[in-house]
Structure formats: structure tokens, C-alpha cells
Design a protein around this motif. Structure first.
Motif, PDB file in Angstrom:
ATOM      1  N   VAL A 215     -26.692  60.743  34.223  1.00  0.00           N
ATOM      2  CA  VAL A 215     -27.163  62.018  34.789  1.00  0.00           C
ATOM      3  C   VAL A 215     -27.041  62.015  36.311  1.00  0.00           C
ATOM      4  O   VAL A 215     -26.553  62.978  36.907  1.00  0.00           O
ATOM      5  CB  VAL A 215     -28.618  62.308  34.345  1.00  0.00           C
ATOM      6  N   ASP A 216     -27.444  60.917  36.957  1.00  0.00           N
ATOM      7  CA  ASP A 216     -27.362  60.833  38.424  1.00  0.00           C
ATOM      8  C   ASP A 216     -25.920  60.902  38.915  1.00  0.00           C
ATOM      9  O   ASP A 216     -25.627  61.540  39.919  1.00  0.00           O
ATOM     10  CB  ASP A 216     -28.013  59.545  38.934  1.00  0.00           C
ATOM     11  N   ASP A 217     -25.011  60.228  38.209  1.00  0.00           N
ATOM     12  CA  ASP A 217     -23.610  60.194  38.630  1.00  0.00           C
ATOM     13  C   ASP A 217     -22.879  61.520  38.432  1.00  0.00           C
ATOM     14  O   ASP A 217     -21.815  61.732  39.003  1.00  0.00           O
ATOM     15  CB  ASP A 217     -22.841  59.088  37.900  1.00  0.00           C
ATOM     16  N   ALA A 218     -23.444  62.411  37.626  1.00  0.00           N
ATOM     17  CA  ALA A 218     -22.786  63.698  37.373  1.00  0.00           C
ATOM     18  C   ALA A 218     -22.642  64.524  38.655  1.00  0.00           C
ATOM     19  O   ALA A 218     -21.754  65.371  38.754  1.00  0.00           O
ATOM     20  CB  ALA A 218     -23.557  64.490  36.324  1.00  0.00           C
ATOM     21  N   GLN A 219     -23.467  64.255  39.654  1.00  0.00           N
ATOM     22  CA  GLN A 219     -23.390  65.007  40.907  1.00  0.00           C
ATOM     23  C   GLN A 219     -22.206  64.570  41.783  1.00  0.00           C
ATOM     24  O   GLN A 219     -21.825  65.262  42.712  1.00  0.00           O
ATOM     25  CB  GLN A 219     -24.683  64.864  41.684  1.00  0.00           C
ATOM     26  N   PHE A 220     -21.613  63.413  41.468  1.00  0.00           N
ATOM     27  CA  PHE A 220     -20.521  62.878  42.270  1.00  0.00           C
ATOM     28  C   PHE A 220     -19.168  63.225  41.660  1.00  0.00           C
ATOM     29  O   PHE A 220     -19.017  63.262  40.446  1.00  0.00           O
ATOM     30  CB  PHE A 220     -20.642  61.354  42.417  1.00  0.00           C
ATOM     31  N   ILE A 221     -18.198  63.473  42.511  1.00  0.00           N
ATOM     32  CA  ILE A 221     -16.830  63.785  42.092  1.00  0.00           C
ATOM     33  C   ILE A 221     -15.996  62.512  42.218  1.00  0.00           C
ATOM     34  O   ILE A 221     -15.883  61.939  43.295  1.00  0.00           O
ATOM     35  CB  ILE A 221     -16.209  64.898  42.967  1.00  0.00           C
ATOM     36  N   ALA A 222     -15.431  62.095  41.099  1.00  0.00           N
ATOM     37  CA  ALA A 222     -14.632  60.869  41.075  1.00  0.00           C
ATOM     38  C   ALA A 222     -13.259  61.107  41.700  1.00  0.00           C
ATOM     39  O   ALA A 222     -12.760  62.234  41.715  1.00  0.00           O
ATOM     40  CB  ALA A 222     -14.464  60.395  39.637  1.00  0.00           C
ATOM     41  N   PRO A 223     -12.650  60.047  42.198  1.00  0.00           N
ATOM     42  CA  PRO A 223     -11.284  60.179  42.727  1.00  0.00           C
ATOM     43  C   PRO A 223     -10.332  60.658  41.629  1.00  0.00           C
ATOM     44  O   PRO A 223     -10.484  60.312  40.466  1.00  0.00           O
ATOM     45  CB  PRO A 223     -10.929  58.748  43.157  1.00  0.00           C
ATOM     46  N   ARG A 224      -9.388  61.474  42.037  1.00  0.00           N
ATOM     47  CA  ARG A 224      -8.391  61.987  41.100  1.00  0.00           C
ATOM     48  C   ARG A 224      -7.112  61.174  41.233  1.00  0.00           C
ATOM     49  O   ARG A 224      -6.839  60.608  42.284  1.00  0.00           O
ATOM     50  CB  ARG A 224      -8.105  63.460  41.398  1.00  0.00           C
ATOM     51  N   PRO A 225      -6.308  61.146  40.174  1.00  0.00           N
ATOM     52  CA  PRO A 225      -5.014  60.450  40.280  1.00  0.00           C
ATOM     53  C   PRO A 225      -4.168  61.078  41.383  1.00  0.00           C
ATOM     54  O   PRO A 225      -4.301  62.272  41.679  1.00  0.00           O
ATOM     55  CB  PRO A 225      -4.367  60.672  38.916  1.00  0.00           C
TER      56      PRO A 225
ATOM     57  N   SER B  47      -8.193  73.145  47.241  1.00  0.00           N
ATOM     58  CA  SER B  47      -9.238  73.975  46.636  1.00  0.00           C
ATOM     59  C   SER B  47     -10.154  73.175  45.705  1.00  0.00           C
ATOM     60  O   SER B  47     -11.218  73.645  45.328  1.00  0.00           O
ATOM     61  CB  SER B  47      -8.608  75.137  45.854  1.00  0.00           C
ATOM     62  N   LEU B  48      -9.742  71.972  45.324  1.00  0.00           N
ATOM     63  CA  LEU B  48     -10.558  71.147  44.439  1.00  0.00           C
ATOM     64  C   LEU B  48     -11.780  70.612  45.183  1.00  0.00           C
ATOM     65  O   LEU B  48     -11.738  70.443  46.399  1.00  0.00           O
ATOM     66  CB  LEU B  48      -9.731  69.971  43.902  1.00  0.00           C
ATOM     67  N   PRO B  49     -12.864  70.342  44.460  1.00  0.00           N
ATOM     68  CA  PRO B  49     -14.052  69.787  45.121  1.00  0.00           C
ATOM     69  C   PRO B  49     -13.722  68.461  45.800  1.00  0.00           C
ATOM     70  O   PRO B  49     -12.890  67.700  45.324  1.00  0.00           O
ATOM     71  CB  PRO B  49     -15.030  69.556  43.968  1.00  0.00           C
ATOM     72  N   LYS B  50     -14.404  68.224  46.903  1.00  0.00           N
ATOM     73  CA  LYS B  50     -14.189  67.002  47.674  1.00  0.00           C
ATOM     74  C   LYS B  50     -14.682  65.784  46.889  1.00  0.00           C
ATOM     75  O   LYS B  50     -15.739  65.809  46.266  1.00  0.00           O
ATOM     76  CB  LYS B  50     -14.960  67.105  48.994  1.00  0.00           C
ATOM     77  N   VAL B  51     -13.909  64.719  46.916  1.00  0.00           N
ATOM     78  CA  VAL B  51     -14.284  63.477  46.254  1.00  0.00           C
ATOM     79  C   VAL B  51     -15.512  62.901  46.955  1.00  0.00           C
ATOM     80  O   VAL B  51     -15.536  62.775  48.170  1.00  0.00           O
ATOM     81  CB  VAL B  51     -13.110  62.466  46.288  1.00  0.00           C
ATOM     82  N   THR B  52     -16.538  62.557  46.162  1.00  0.00           N
ATOM     83  CA  THR B  52     -17.779  62.022  46.734  1.00  0.00           C
ATOM     84  C   THR B  52     -18.157  60.667  46.132  1.00  0.00           C
ATOM     85  O   THR B  52     -19.295  60.244  46.226  1.00  0.00           O
ATOM     86  CB  THR B  52     -18.939  63.013  46.528  1.00  0.00           C
ATOM     87  N   ALA B  53     -17.192  60.005  45.495  1.00  0.00           N
ATOM     88  CA  ALA B  53     -17.451  58.683  44.915  1.00  0.00           C
ATOM     89  C   ALA B  53     -16.218  57.816  45.085  1.00  0.00           C
ATOM     90  O   ALA B  53     -15.098  58.282  44.878  1.00  0.00           O
ATOM     91  CB  ALA B  53     -17.794  58.801  43.435  1.00  0.00           C
ATOM     92  N   ALA B  54     -16.442  56.575  45.481  1.00  0.00           N
ATOM     93  CA  ALA B  54     -15.320  55.640  45.590  1.00  0.00           C
ATOM     94  C   ALA B  54     -14.743  55.404  44.201  1.00  0.00           C
ATOM     95  O   ALA B  54     -13.539  55.281  44.024  1.00  0.00           O
ATOM     96  CB  ALA B  54     -15.785  54.324  46.198  1.00  0.00           C
ATOM     97  N   CYS B  55     -15.608  55.352  43.220  1.00  0.00           N
ATOM     98  CA  CYS B  55     -15.227  55.189  41.822  1.00  0.00           C
ATOM     99  C   CYS B  55     -16.474  55.455  40.995  1.00  0.00           C
ATOM    100  O   CYS B  55     -17.576  55.494  41.523  1.00  0.00           O
ATOM    101  CB  CYS B  55     -14.675  53.803  41.551  1.00  0.00           C
ATOM    102  N   LYS B  56     -16.287  55.664  39.711  1.00  0.00           N
ATOM    103  CA  LYS B  56     -17.419  55.877  38.813  1.00  0.00           C
ATOM    104  C   LYS B  56     -17.314  54.904  37.640  1.00  0.00           C
ATOM    105  O   LYS B  56     -16.224  54.540  37.227  1.00  0.00           O
ATOM    106  CB  LYS B  56     -17.446  57.314  38.297  1.00  0.00           C
TER     107      LYS B  56
END
Length: 175
Positions: free
Chosen positions: A58-68, A89-98
Motif C-alpha cells: 500500500v505504501d509503495d503504491a504512491q511511488f512511480i517505478a522506473p520505466r523501461p 507527459s508520463l508521471p515523474k519517476v519517484t522510486a529507484a526501484c520497487k
């Protein structure tokens, strides 16, 4: 004068450390995930592990993972510009990895609320009644580079959770 200078340095240092804490609250680092996985592994009680997993998902859902990465090979200038516009236009990445959270029965199901918010109902079913074991995988070649922080494999104990997963997946694909 020395006391005044020391006080200014102390205030400045504390402001810098506070600013770093602010950034880390808005960005999920690899180190935070590695520490979390290590603590999960050290826990002996299945119910404690499952409660920690529920909260983490649930906590990690707020973070955007890196995209390929995107390849521009063979694209015209106009196509590159359109692709750049889409990427911007995509949301900014906010996690180094998930961390990948995977339910394993006859199939494997990735529990990522960022990708499928309907799985939130299933998170409450992650308890010792439905889950047989929890395994932390550090070598995640099976899941590719997107699981570079690690994966947590949860073996499903009974068909109730599998049935709920299949029902949700059927609803998701019927759009």
C-alpha cells in the motif's frame, strides 16, 4: 563570536539534514528497499511478515517505478518529438526501484497497486489463512530488471485467494 558562528553552522546543518529527509520521503531509494527486505527476512513469524507486506504494498503504491528505456533507432525527427512528448507527459519517476510482490499458485500474480488498483481488495487477504510461506528472492533474473530491488514470493495455501485473483483479473480485462 565563536558561539554565534557555531550556532549559525549548527542551524544550517540541521536545515540541510531536514531537507534531505524531505526528499527521501518523496523518493523511494534502493537502500530503503534493501533494508526493508533484510528486516522481512529476519522476521520469524509469518503473520508479522504478512502484515509488513500488506503495509509495504500500500505504501509503495504512491511511488512511480522506473520505466523501461525507449529506443529512438530508426525514428524520424517528427516521430522522436512525438515520443518525447509522450514520455514527458508520463508521471515523474519517484522510486529507484520497487520490490516485486508475487502471489504464486498455479500462475504467478504481481501485486502492484500502481498497475492495478483493483488488487487493493486482495491485500487484506494476505494472512496466514491464505498464504503458506513467504520467500525473499534476491536474485530476480526470473522477473527481469524491473525487479532489481528484489522480489517477495508468497505461496498461496488455498483456492479462495486464487479464485479471488482470477475473478479480479477477469473483471480487469473486460473493459
Amino acid at each position: 563570536m565563536k558561539t554565534y558562528t557555531f550556532s549559525i553552522i549548527l542551524v544550517f546543518t540541521s536545515l540541510l539534514s531536514f531537507a534531505q529527509n524531505q526528499v527521501s520521503e518523496n523518493y523511494l531509494s534502493r537502500e530503503e528497499n534493501e533494508t526493508w527486505l533484510m528486516n522481512l527476512e529476519e522476521s520469524q513469524d509469518l503473520e508479522t511478515k504478512l502484515n509488513a507486506i500488506q503495509k509495504k504494498i500500500v505504501d509503495d503504491a504512491q511511488f512511480i517505478a522506473p520505466r523501461p528505456g525507449v529506443s529512438y533507432t530508426g525514428l524520424s525527427k517528427e516521430a522522436r518529438e512525438r515520443l518525447n512528448a509522450v514520455q514527458d507527459s508520463l508521471p515523474k519517476v519517484t522510486a529507484a526501484c520497487k520490490i516485486f510482490f508475487v502471489l504464486n499458485s498455479d500462475d504467478m500474480y504481481l501485486l502492484d497497486l500502481e498497475k492495478n488498483s483493483k488488487y487493493k481488495a486482495l491485500i487484506k487477504m494476505l494472512d496466514s489463512e491464505h498464504i503458506d510461506s513467504v520467500i525473499v528472492l534476491k536474485d530476480t533474473a526470473l522477473f527481469g530488471t524491473q525487479a532489481s530491488c528484489g522480489a517477495v514470493l508468497m505461496k498461496i495455501k488455498n483456492d479462495e485467494l486464487t479464485t479471488a485473483l482470477k475473478k479480479l483479473n477477469t473483471q480487469t480485462t473486460k473493459k
